[in-house]
Design a protein around this motif. Structure first.
Motif, PDB file in Angstrom:
ATOM      1  N   PHE A 137       0.822  -1.205   0.000  1.00  0.00           N
ATOM      2  CA  PHE A 137       0.000   0.000   0.000  1.00  0.00           C
ATOM      3  C   PHE A 137       0.858   1.258   0.000  1.00  0.00           C
ATOM      4  O   PHE A 137       0.576   2.223  -0.719  1.00  0.00           O
ATOM      5  N   GLN A 138       1.923   1.244   0.803  1.00  0.00           N
ATOM      6  CA  GLN A 138       2.785   2.425   0.866  1.00  0.00           C
ATOM      7  C   GLN A 138       3.482   2.660  -0.466  1.00  0.00           C
ATOM      8  O   GLN A 138       3.619   3.806  -0.920  1.00  0.00           O
ATOM      9  N   ARG A 139       3.900   1.570  -1.134  1.00  0.00           N
ATOM     10  CA  ARG A 139       4.541   1.731  -2.451  1.00  0.00           C
ATOM     11  C   ARG A 139       3.552   2.274  -3.474  1.00  0.00           C
ATOM     12  O   ARG A 139       3.900   3.133  -4.298  1.00  0.00           O
ATOM     13  N   ALA A 140       2.308   1.756  -3.438  1.00  0.00           N
ATOM     14  CA  ALA A 140       1.301   2.269  -4.368  1.00  0.00           C
ATOM     15  C   ALA A 140       0.997   3.740  -4.101  1.00  0.00           C
ATOM     16  O   ALA A 140       0.841   4.542  -5.028  1.00  0.00           O
ATOM     17  N   LEU A 141       0.904   4.110  -2.805  1.00  0.00           N
ATOM     18  CA  LEU A 141       0.651   5.506  -2.459  1.00  0.00           C
ATOM     19  C   LEU A 141       1.795   6.404  -2.909  1.00  0.00           C
ATOM     20  O   LEU A 141       1.569   7.507  -3.444  1.00  0.00           O
ATOM     21  N   PHE A 173       1.497   6.893  -6.609  1.00  0.00           N
ATOM     22  CA  PHE A 173       0.423   7.828  -6.952  1.00  0.00           C
ATOM     23  C   PHE A 173       0.839   9.268  -6.663  1.00  0.00           C
ATOM     24  O   PHE A 173       0.594  10.167  -7.466  1.00  0.00           O
ATOM     25  N   LEU A 174       1.459   9.500  -5.518  1.00  0.00           N
ATOM     26  CA  LEU A 174       1.897  10.854  -5.180  1.00  0.00           C
ATOM     27  C   LEU A 174       2.958  11.354  -6.155  1.00  0.00           C
ATOM     28  O   LEU A 174       2.964  12.532  -6.528  1.00  0.00           O
ATOM     29  N   ASP A 175       3.829  10.447  -6.583  1.00  0.00           N
ATOM     30  CA  ASP A 175       4.821  10.844  -7.582  1.00  0.00           C
ATOM     31  C   ASP A 175       4.149  11.228  -8.892  1.00  0.00           C
ATOM     32  O   ASP A 175       4.537  12.209  -9.552  1.00  0.00           O
ATOM     33  N   MET A 191       2.258  15.420 -12.722  1.00  0.00           N
ATOM     34  CA  MET A 191       1.178  16.093 -13.442  1.00  0.00           C
ATOM     35  C   MET A 191       1.104  17.577 -13.077  1.00  0.00           C
ATOM     36  O   MET A 191       0.955  18.438 -13.935  1.00  0.00           O
ATOM     37  N   LEU A 192       1.204  17.869 -11.769  1.00  0.00           N
ATOM     38  CA  LEU A 192       1.157  19.272 -11.341  1.00  0.00           C
ATOM     39  C   LEU A 192       2.351  20.053 -11.864  1.00  0.00           C
ATOM     40  O   LEU A 192       2.228  21.221 -12.246  1.00  0.00           O
TER      41      LEU A 192
END
Length: 251
Positions: free
Chosen positions: A64-68, A71-73, A78-79
């Motif tokens: 879960f932490q790797r997926a999060l 996603f944050l990366d 994108m931003l």
């Protein structure tokens, strides 16, 4: 070792150093034997085998932490791309986002929350029959208190009940507002559009979750007063007139 290295990496480096020191000691104690050289590929496999031990991965992040983190990366990329493409950089992107939020808020305030129109409408009247005068009195009482939903509903019931009392509509239980408007429009064609609009307002308030206003109530109240003064167009009126004309001519 630098203090900034993670614990797992530090232990891995220490393991490799110990392996290296062991190999050097074995070479130093060999006397006249030639030094042993390890090819690159076996050395890489040995290092990979050493680093694959569980002791080096005890503090690795979970799935879960790797997926999060992934996603944050992605959001960060994108931003960053959006801010680089927007005039003014990050500040310009913030201005654009705030402008979009303001437009959406204005549309919501102006149009209200969208609601689905009812697929079918229930009966116009309840189980206890009342006269048109009683419905009008109830409507005026609700209007005096500013309860426009109830006032509009009662006034629409007064319209239909008055048509039933004048025998322009059959007193049929279970009739809906749309059915009453369609039937009344056939004998009062001049008011067909207003009858349909009144039935639509009744359905929106009663079954669609809309809120009535003083203006919508006044429209139905005016329709009620106009219908009282309107003479119906009966299907038998035209032939009867022609028959009387022929009879007068014969006399």
């Amino acid at each position: 070792m630098p203090a900034a290295l993670p614990r797992a990496a530090e232990e891995a480096v220490r393991g490799l150093l110990r392996a290296r020191e062991t190999a050097l000691l074995s070479l130093a104690g060999s006397g006249d034997e030639p030094p042993v050289t390890i090819p690159r590929d076996p050395a890489r496999e040995a290092a990979r085998h050493e680093l694959s031990k569980r002791m080096y991965h005890e503090n690795d992040p979970g799935l879960f932490q790797r997926a999060l983190n992934a996603f944050l990366d992605w959001v960060g990329r994108m931003l960053s791309a959006a801010s680089s493409a927007t005039p003014g950089g990050a500040l310009g992107l913030v201005v654009v986002v705030l402008a979009v939020i303001a437009v959406l808020g204005a549309l919501w305030w102006r149009l209200g929350t969208p609601r689905r129109r009812p697929v079918s409408a229930a009966a116009l009247f309840d189980d206890r029959p009342r006269s048109a005068a009683e419905h009008r009195a109830a409507a005026e009482a609700h209007a005096a208190q500013g309860h426009w939903n109830q006032a509009l509903q009662e006034r629409m019931r007064a319209v239909v009940r008055a048509l039933e009392e004048r025998a322009l509509l059959d007193a049929r239980p279970g009739r809906t507002a749309d059915e009453a408007a369609a039937e009344a429009g056939r004998v009062l064609p001049a008011h067909t559009d207003r009858l349909r609009a009144a039935a639509r307002d009744f359905d929106d308030v009663t079954y669609g979750g809309r809120r009535a206003t003083q203006a919508s109530y006044e429209r139905i109240a005016e329709l009620d007063r106009d219908l009282e003064r309107t003479k119906p167009m009966l299907a038998s009126s035209t032939p009867s007139t022609a028959h009387n004309t022929r009879q007068g001519a014969a006399e």
